[in-house]
Design an enzyme around this catalytic site. Structure first.
Site, PDB file in Angstrom:
ATOM      1  N   ARG A  90       0.858  -1.192   0.000  1.00 32.01           N
ATOM      2  CA  ARG A  90       0.000   0.000   0.000  1.00 32.01           C
ATOM      3  C   ARG A  90       0.883   1.227   0.000  1.00 32.01           C
ATOM      4  O   ARG A  90       1.683   1.450   0.877  1.00 32.01           O
ATOM      5  CB  ARG A  90      -0.885   0.011   1.239  1.00 32.01           C
ATOM      6  CG  ARG A  90      -1.787   1.241   1.372  1.00 32.01           C
ATOM      7  CD  ARG A  90      -2.616   1.118   2.644  1.00 32.01           C
ATOM      8  NE  ARG A  90      -3.591   2.178   2.820  1.00 32.01           N
ATOM      9  CZ  ARG A  90      -3.359   3.311   3.491  1.00 32.01           C
ATOM     10  NH1 ARG A  90      -2.156   3.514   4.018  1.00 32.01           N
ATOM     11  NH2 ARG A  90      -4.300   4.229   3.630  1.00 32.01           N
ATOM     12  N   SER A 148     -12.520  -3.227   1.843  1.00 29.63           N
ATOM     13  CA  SER A 148     -12.595  -2.512   3.131  1.00 29.63           C
ATOM     14  C   SER A 148     -14.055  -2.347   3.532  1.00 29.63           C
ATOM     15  O   SER A 148     -14.895  -2.090   2.674  1.00 29.63           O
ATOM     16  CB  SER A 148     -12.025  -1.099   2.991  1.00 29.63           C
ATOM     17  OG  SER A 148     -10.753  -1.114   2.430  1.00 29.63           O
ATOM     18  N   LYS A 189      -4.396   6.469   8.691  1.00 25.30           N
ATOM     19  CA  LYS A 189      -5.535   6.810   7.840  1.00 25.30           C
ATOM     20  C   LYS A 189      -6.241   7.997   8.500  1.00 25.30           C
ATOM     21  O   LYS A 189      -7.308   7.857   9.120  1.00 25.30           O
ATOM     22  CB  LYS A 189      -6.475   5.636   7.676  1.00 25.30           C
ATOM     23  CG  LYS A 189      -7.582   5.919   6.671  1.00 25.30           C
ATOM     24  CD  LYS A 189      -8.382   4.687   6.384  1.00 25.30           C
ATOM     25  CE  LYS A 189      -8.342   4.378   4.931  1.00 25.30           C
ATOM     26  NZ  LYS A 189      -9.233   3.289   4.567  1.00 25.30           N
TER      27      LYS A 189
HETATM   28  C1  LIG Z   1      -7.164  -5.372   5.171  1.00 27.25           C
HETATM   29  C2  LIG Z   1      -7.368  -3.972   4.789  1.00 27.25           C
HETATM   30  N1  LIG Z   1      -8.483  -3.326   5.223  1.00 27.25           N
HETATM   31  C3  LIG Z   1      -8.670  -2.030   4.874  1.00 27.25           C
HETATM   32  C4  LIG Z   1      -7.755  -1.371   4.087  1.00 27.25           C
HETATM   33  C5  LIG Z   1      -8.008   0.049   3.686  1.00 27.25           C
HETATM   34  O1  LIG Z   1      -7.803   0.199   2.315  1.00 27.25           O
HETATM   35  P1  LIG Z   1      -7.244   1.585   1.821  1.00 27.25           P
HETATM   36  O2  LIG Z   1      -7.080   1.542   0.339  1.00 27.25           O
HETATM   37  O3  LIG Z   1      -6.048   1.915   2.586  1.00 27.25           O
HETATM   38  O4  LIG Z   1      -8.392   2.609   2.158  1.00 27.25           O
HETATM   39  P2  LIG Z   1      -9.821   2.574   1.507  1.00 27.25           P
HETATM   40  O5  LIG Z   1      -9.607   2.373   0.057  1.00 27.25           O
HETATM   41  O6  LIG Z   1     -10.553   1.467   2.142  1.00 27.25           O
HETATM   42  O7  LIG Z   1     -10.390   3.918   1.832  1.00 27.25           O
HETATM   43  C6  LIG Z   1      -6.627  -2.063   3.660  1.00 27.25           C
HETATM   44  N2  LIG Z   1      -5.691  -1.434   2.882  1.00 27.25           N
HETATM   45  N3  LIG Z   1      -6.443  -3.356   4.008  1.00 27.25           N
HETATM   46  C1  LIG Z   2      -4.940   1.032   5.800  1.00 26.82           C
HETATM   47  C2  LIG Z   2      -6.041   1.180   6.794  1.00 26.82           C
HETATM   48  N1  LIG Z   2      -7.328   0.895   6.534  1.00 26.82           N
HETATM   49  C3  LIG Z   2      -8.129   1.077   7.533  1.00 26.82           C
HETATM   50  C4  LIG Z   2      -9.579   0.867   7.472  1.00 26.82           C
HETATM   51  O1  LIG Z   2     -10.215   1.023   8.536  1.00 26.82           O
HETATM   52  O2  LIG Z   2     -10.053   0.530   6.404  1.00 26.82           O
HETATM   53  S1  LIG Z   2      -7.315   1.656   8.918  1.00 26.82           S
HETATM   54  C5  LIG Z   2      -5.842   1.605   8.092  1.00 26.82           C
HETATM   55  C6  LIG Z   2      -4.559   2.031   8.695  1.00 26.82           C
HETATM   56  C7  LIG Z   2      -4.052   1.046   9.706  1.00 26.82           C
HETATM   57  O3  LIG Z   2      -2.775   1.484  10.085  1.00 26.82           O
HETATM   58  P1  LIG Z   2      -2.171   1.232  11.539  1.00 26.82           P
HETATM   59  O4  LIG Z   2      -2.103  -0.244  11.717  1.00 26.82           O
HETATM   60  O5  LIG Z   2      -0.833   1.888  11.459  1.00 26.82           O
HETATM   61  O6  LIG Z   2      -3.083   1.908  12.516  1.00 26.82           O
END
Ligand SMILES: Cc1ncc(COP(=O)(O)OP(=O)(O)O)c(N)n1
Ligand SMILES: Cc1nc(C(=O)O)sc1CCOP(=O)(O)O
Ligand SMILES: [Mg+2]
Length: 343
Positions: free
Chosen positions: A178, A247, A276
């Protein structure tokens, strides 16, 4: 040797080759059938293997068996080190798919000298084995996904490959690349390097958001957010045998993921997280809801680390996804091992 006897001589050797490869094909199919039946508990795949095995058995002829001469077969003492090595279950399946495909290719070729129909049937079956191999790989990906309790979602890092390899060396089996900022050329190069690294460690590798990059680097799948392409588009591009995750942050999004057949879902953010920014925590309430309603494996994500992982598990998570807990750990290997221990 008269021309008649030389023809007989060649024909007898062809019978011997066909006998050996018909047995080889049936033996390989039996090994695949046992995993489909007792491993995957897939009646459909078991039935497919059984039917193929029975069909190959019907191709045998008495004259093929009569040509068998195991005593003088130089191959019985030949062995290659790789034949004894099976690093994991997937290696067993791939080795036996290859064994059946090779045997069928031999039957197809030498069958042309004996009976054209046999050759044609062997060729047709070989393509069925290619399909079966994809199905087994797909089942294998999904069974490997179910076994993966910890999911590393990477963040940009100057020594990204080193950190990921440290986590893989601790037993991590699921990685998602990512990087929202990087330019595509760099992302593709990094994705390809991560894909190769994960394959070396027997781990699944997915790409965040970008189906095109996932396809280009041969990833095991893609993770889609709520704003990304529809699931069916991703599957059309990647093929039916790759993993597609989604997600989710709410019951509505979970219902959509269930309806579209997501292979897994992210459930979060459990806690607000700077990784995020601006996304409110969904908290334990949604986690509890997801435990009841998710129709696929789900990974709790958002602000999770060793200090709160036990509480997240107690609130209903069987699987965790983390970014900073590993990417920003002083010792990513130790951090991974500790989280795996908690799962
Ligand atoms: C396992 C997992 N869950 C949630 C995310 C979030 O995806 P991301 O692209 O970072 O954010 P959104 O597209 O959902 O807004 C993830 N990367 N992996
Ligand atoms: C990539 C991402 N997705 C989320 C969701 O809720 O969909 S929260 C998140 C960030 C998670 O990072 P950390 O483990 O450093 O808190
Ligand atoms: Mg996304």
């Amino acid at each position: 040797m008269s021309s008649e006897s030389s023809m007989d001589w060649v024909e007898t050797r062809c019978h011997r080759i066909l006998d050996a490869n018909l047995d080889r094909a049936r033996e390989g199919l039996r090994i695949l059938e046992e995993w489909c039946r007792f491993g995957l508990e897939r009646a459909d795949l078991s039935a497919t293997c059984k039917a193929l095995r029975q069909e190959v058995g019907s191709w045998h002829r008495p004259e093929f068996r009569q040509a068998r001469d195991t005593t003088h077969d130089p191959g019985t003492s030949l062995s290659h080190p790789q034949e004894r090595q099976r690093t994991d279950l997937n290696a067993v399946l791939l080795a036996n798919c290859a064994r059946v495909q090779e045997a069928l290719r031999v039957i197809e070729e030498y069958g042309k000298l004996i009976e054209g129909d046999l050759s044609d049937r062997a060729k047709a079956m070989r393509y069925q084995i290619y399909v079966l191999e994809s199905q087994l790989q797909s089942r294998d990906r999904l069974s490997r996904l179910r076994q993966a309790r910890l999911y590393l979602v990477t963040s940009p890092h100057p020594r990204l490959l080193e950190v990921v390899e440290a986590a893989l060396s601790a037993g991590l089996k699921l990685v998602q690349y990512r990087d929202k900022q990087q330019e595509d050329a760099t992302r593709l190069e990094t994705a390809c390097r991560l894909a190769e690294l994960c394959q070396r460690y027997g781990a699944l590798f997915l790409v965040n958001d970008r189906v095109d990059l996932a396809l280009a680097c041969g990833a095991d799948g893609v993770h889609l957010g709520q704003q990304d392409v529809p699931m069916d588009v991703a599957r059309r591009i990647l093929g039916p045998d790759r993993i597609v995750g989604r997600s989710t942050t709410s019951p509505e999004e979970l219902a959509r993921a269930n309806a579209e057949g997501a292979d897994y879902v992210g459930v979060g953010p459990i806690f607000a997280t700077p990784t995020k920014p601006g996304k409110a925590a969904a908290g334990f309430d949604y986690l509890g809801y997801a435990r009841q309603q998710a129709q696929q494996p789900f990974y709790a994500i958002g602000g999770i680390d060793v200090s709160n992982a036990a509480a997240v598990v107690a609130a209903g998570a069987d699987r965790l996804a983390v970014v900073r807990a590993i990417m920003e750990a002083p010792d990513p290997k130790a951090a991974t091992a500790e989280l795996l221990q908690m799962l």
